[in-house]
Design an enzyme around this catalytic site. Structure first.
Site, PDB file in Angstrom:
ATOM      1  N   CYS A 181      58.003 -79.673 -67.647  1.00 50.49           N
ATOM      2  CA  CYS A 181      58.213 -80.072 -66.255  1.00 50.49           C
ATOM      3  C   CYS A 181      56.862 -79.989 -65.550  1.00 50.49           C
ATOM      4  O   CYS A 181      56.180 -78.958 -65.641  1.00 50.49           O
ATOM      5  CB  CYS A 181      59.223 -79.142 -65.582  1.00 50.49           C
ATOM      6  SG  CYS A 181      59.357 -79.428 -63.794  1.00 50.49           S
ATOM      7  N   ASP A 210      61.123 -79.126 -71.311  1.00 54.20           N
ATOM      8  CA  ASP A 210      62.205 -80.103 -71.233  1.00 54.20           C
ATOM      9  C   ASP A 210      62.411 -80.659 -72.635  1.00 54.20           C
ATOM     10  O   ASP A 210      61.453 -80.823 -73.396  1.00 54.20           O
ATOM     11  CB  ASP A 210      61.846 -81.258 -70.290  1.00 54.20           C
ATOM     12  CG  ASP A 210      61.875 -80.843 -68.833  1.00 54.20           C
ATOM     13  OD1 ASP A 210      62.789 -80.109 -68.446  1.00 54.20           O
ATOM     14  OD2 ASP A 210      60.982 -81.274 -68.090  1.00 54.20           O
TER      15      ASP A 210
END
Length: 161
Positions: free
Chosen positions: A59, A66
């Site tokens: 992120c 992620d």
């Protein structure tokens, strides 16, 4: 049809910098080298699929990891992507901060720039961030008429339900 053995590889492999050699994971997507090889069937209408079920990026705001399941389908023109270079390119996102949309579309654009395929699509099936999965889809246009193109086969996220 005669297939080359390891000792009689085609001359184009001389230009490859990663295949058959030790290659470190690039520090970033910008540093990654995507390599291509000639398409041995340039007149045939066929699709190539790469699936990366454990794609990771960061992120850009929190630095938290992620995770996504990527499916890349393309119809080659004159070139095929060399799969080791694709693996290293995708792995280079591990420490790269970018939103899901930027990662997914950026990968598609980089492949198009490198390969000039007849057609390409990418599906980014991202695992939830903040409790909400974000799926991203991009393609170069309509698939060529007559192409056998199976569904990407990734069900919508349902959590524990």
């Amino acid at each position: 049809m005669h297939r080359p053995t390891g000792t009689e590889m085609p001359h184009y492999t001389d230009s490859l910098t990663q295949l058959g050699r030790p290659a470190a994971l690039p520090a970033s997507p910008d540093e990654a080298v995507l390599e291509r090889v000639p398409n041995p069937q340039p007149g045939a209408l066929y699709a190539v699929r790469f699936t990366q079920p454990e794609f990771t990026s960061l992120c850009p705001l929190t630095g938290q990891p992620d995770f996504a399941h990527l499916v890349i389908d393309y119809v080659p023109g004159d070139w095929l992507v060399e799969s080791k270079s694709l693996k290293l390119f995708l792995g280079s996102f591990r420490n790269h901060g970018a939103f899901h949309e930027d990662c997914t579309v950026g990968i598609g654009l980089r492949l198009v720039e490198t390969l000039a395929p007849r057609w390409l699509r990418i599906g980014g099936y991202w695992y939830p961030r903040g409790g909400m999965p974000i799926d991203v889809f991009w393609q170069t246009g309509a698939p060529p008429e007559g192409l056998f193109l199976p569904d990407q086969g990734v069900p919508p996220y349902r959590g524990r339900g």
